[in-house]
Design an enzyme around this catalytic site. Structure first.
Site, short mmCIF file in Angstrom:
data_model
loop_
_atom_site.label_atom_id
_atom_site.label_comp_id
_atom_site.label_asym_id
_atom_site.label_seq_id
_atom_site.Cartn_x
_atom_site.Cartn_y
_atom_site.Cartn_z
N THR A 98 63.44 5.00 -1.85
CA THR A 98 62.05 5.47 -1.96
C THR A 98 61.16 4.40 -2.59
O THR A 98 59.99 4.30 -2.28
CB THR A 98 61.94 6.78 -2.78
OG1 THR A 98 62.34 6.55 -4.13
CG2 THR A 98 62.76 7.89 -2.14
N ASN A 112 62.92 -5.99 -11.15
CA ASN A 112 63.66 -4.73 -11.09
C ASN A 112 62.80 -3.63 -11.68
O ASN A 112 61.95 -3.87 -12.54
CB ASN A 112 64.97 -4.84 -11.87
CG ASN A 112 65.82 -3.57 -11.72
OD1 ASN A 112 65.98 -3.05 -10.63
ND2 ASN A 112 66.32 -3.07 -12.85
N HIS A 158 63.04 0.18 -13.57
CA HIS A 158 64.00 1.01 -14.31
C HIS A 158 63.29 2.28 -14.78
O HIS A 158 62.15 2.20 -15.27
CB HIS A 158 64.55 0.22 -15.51
CG HIS A 158 65.58 0.97 -16.30
ND1 HIS A 158 66.90 1.07 -15.87
CD2 HIS A 158 65.50 1.66 -17.45
CE1 HIS A 158 67.57 1.80 -16.74
NE2 HIS A 158 66.74 2.18 -17.72
N ASP A 214 68.86 -4.96 -17.59
CA ASP A 214 67.64 -4.24 -18.00
C ASP A 214 66.97 -4.90 -19.21
O ASP A 214 66.26 -4.23 -19.96
CB ASP A 214 67.98 -2.77 -18.34
CG ASP A 214 68.54 -2.03 -17.14
OD1 ASP A 214 69.37 -1.13 -17.34
OD2 ASP A 214 68.17 -2.39 -16.01
N GLU A 266 57.15 5.61 -10.48
CA GLU A 266 57.75 4.35 -10.02
C GLU A 266 57.06 3.85 -8.75
O GLU A 266 56.79 2.65 -8.58
CB GLU A 266 59.24 4.54 -9.74
CG GLU A 266 60.10 4.75 -10.97
CD GLU A 266 61.54 4.96 -10.59
OE1 GLU A 266 62.09 4.14 -9.84
OE2 GLU A 266 62.13 5.95 -11.07
C1 GRF Z 1 65.10 4.75 -9.09
O1 GRF Z 1 65.01 5.77 -10.07
C2 GRF Z 1 65.10 3.42 -9.78
O2 GRF Z 1 64.33 3.40 -10.96
C3 GRF Z 1 66.54 3.24 -10.13
O3 GRF Z 1 67.27 3.82 -9.05
C4 GRF Z 1 66.45 4.76 -8.39
C5 GRF Z 1 66.34 4.26 -6.97
O4 GRF Z 1 65.68 5.14 -6.21
N1 GRF Z 1 66.84 1.85 -10.26
P1 GRF Z 1 65.31 4.71 -4.71
O5 GRF Z 1 66.59 4.22 -4.06
O6 GRF Z 1 64.28 3.63 -4.79
O7 GRF Z 1 64.79 5.98 -4.12
#
Ligand code: GRF
Length: 207
Positions: free
Chosen positions: A14, A108, A110, A146, A175
């Site tokens: 996503t 990245n 997080h 991280d 995000e």
């Molecule tokens: C997200 O919560 C991201 O922060 C973490 O893994 C999840 C990935 O979600 N690293 P997607 O695959 O981008 O939907």
């Protein structure tokens, strides 16, 4: 100059979709030239293909060492002249070989306000700890999991009735706004890494 992005995934994708939408919609002066998944079954691969973006699998289980695996990723990215790499739900540690190939050019995202709750299940850690706010961090990737310089953070409230899933959903929504914004900041330039800090030139708002 339209920057060429590589995106590494392992799962749903996503965040990849958010970057696809941002680059496809002109919000970012960049193109995603390659999506790599370490897992053949990652649904994010289909998201890329539906957007007409080349998507390949480099399965970490097929390589004898992390360095050889990372070198295969570097080769694929360099062959397509990618110059910025976004980890988007990528569940492998990035080693020295990949970091050296893209100095301060691997990002990245997080799902917490680092340094709080690093590693896995950050949303669950936040619920268990009883914090009243959590959030999203986009950072430069270093060898420290991280732990790299923070580019952007966004706060997400934790509600009394939250479960790890309701909080994770709220954080994920944030995000999807935060990652394209962080990439835009990086592409804009006028920043440097000073110690642990990602510092923008005078006049730029704090990220
Ligand atoms: C997200 O919560 C991201 O922060 C973490 O893994 C999840 C990935 O979600 N690293 P997607 O695959 O981008 O939907």
């Amino acid at each position: 100059m339209n920057r060429r992005l590589g995106v590494l995934i392992s799962g749903t994708g996503t965040n990849l979709q958010a970057l696809i939408d941002a680059t496809g919609g002109g919000q970012l002066d960049a193109s995603i030239v390659l999506v790599i998944s370490n897992r053949p079954e990652a649904p994010g691969l289909d998201r890329a293909r539906r957007a007409g973006i080349e998507a390949i699998v480099i399965d970490h289980r097929s390589w004898r060492s992390r360095d050889e695996y990372d070198a295969a990723i570097v080769q694929a990215l360099k062959a397509r002249s990618a110059s910025l790499v976004c980890l988007a739900g990528y569940m492998r540690l990035v080693g020295r070989v990949l970091l050296d190939a893209f100095p301060n050019a691997i990002l990245n995202i997080h799902p917490s306000l680092l340094p709080a709750f690093p590693g896995m299940n950050a949303q669950h850690q936040a619920i268990e700890h009883g914090v009243k706010v959590s959030g999203v961090t986009v950072h430069v990737v270093t060898l420290e999991l991280d732990g790299g310089p923070i580019i952007l953070q966004r706060i997400v409230p934790v509600l009394d009735g939250d479960t790890r899933d309701t909080l994770a959903d709220r954080i994920l929504d944030e995000e999807h706004r935060a990652y394209p914004e962080a990439v835009r900041i990086v592409l804009e330039g006028g920043w440097e890494i000073v110690g642990r800090r990602f510092v923008r030139s005078a006049g730029g708002p704090s990220a």
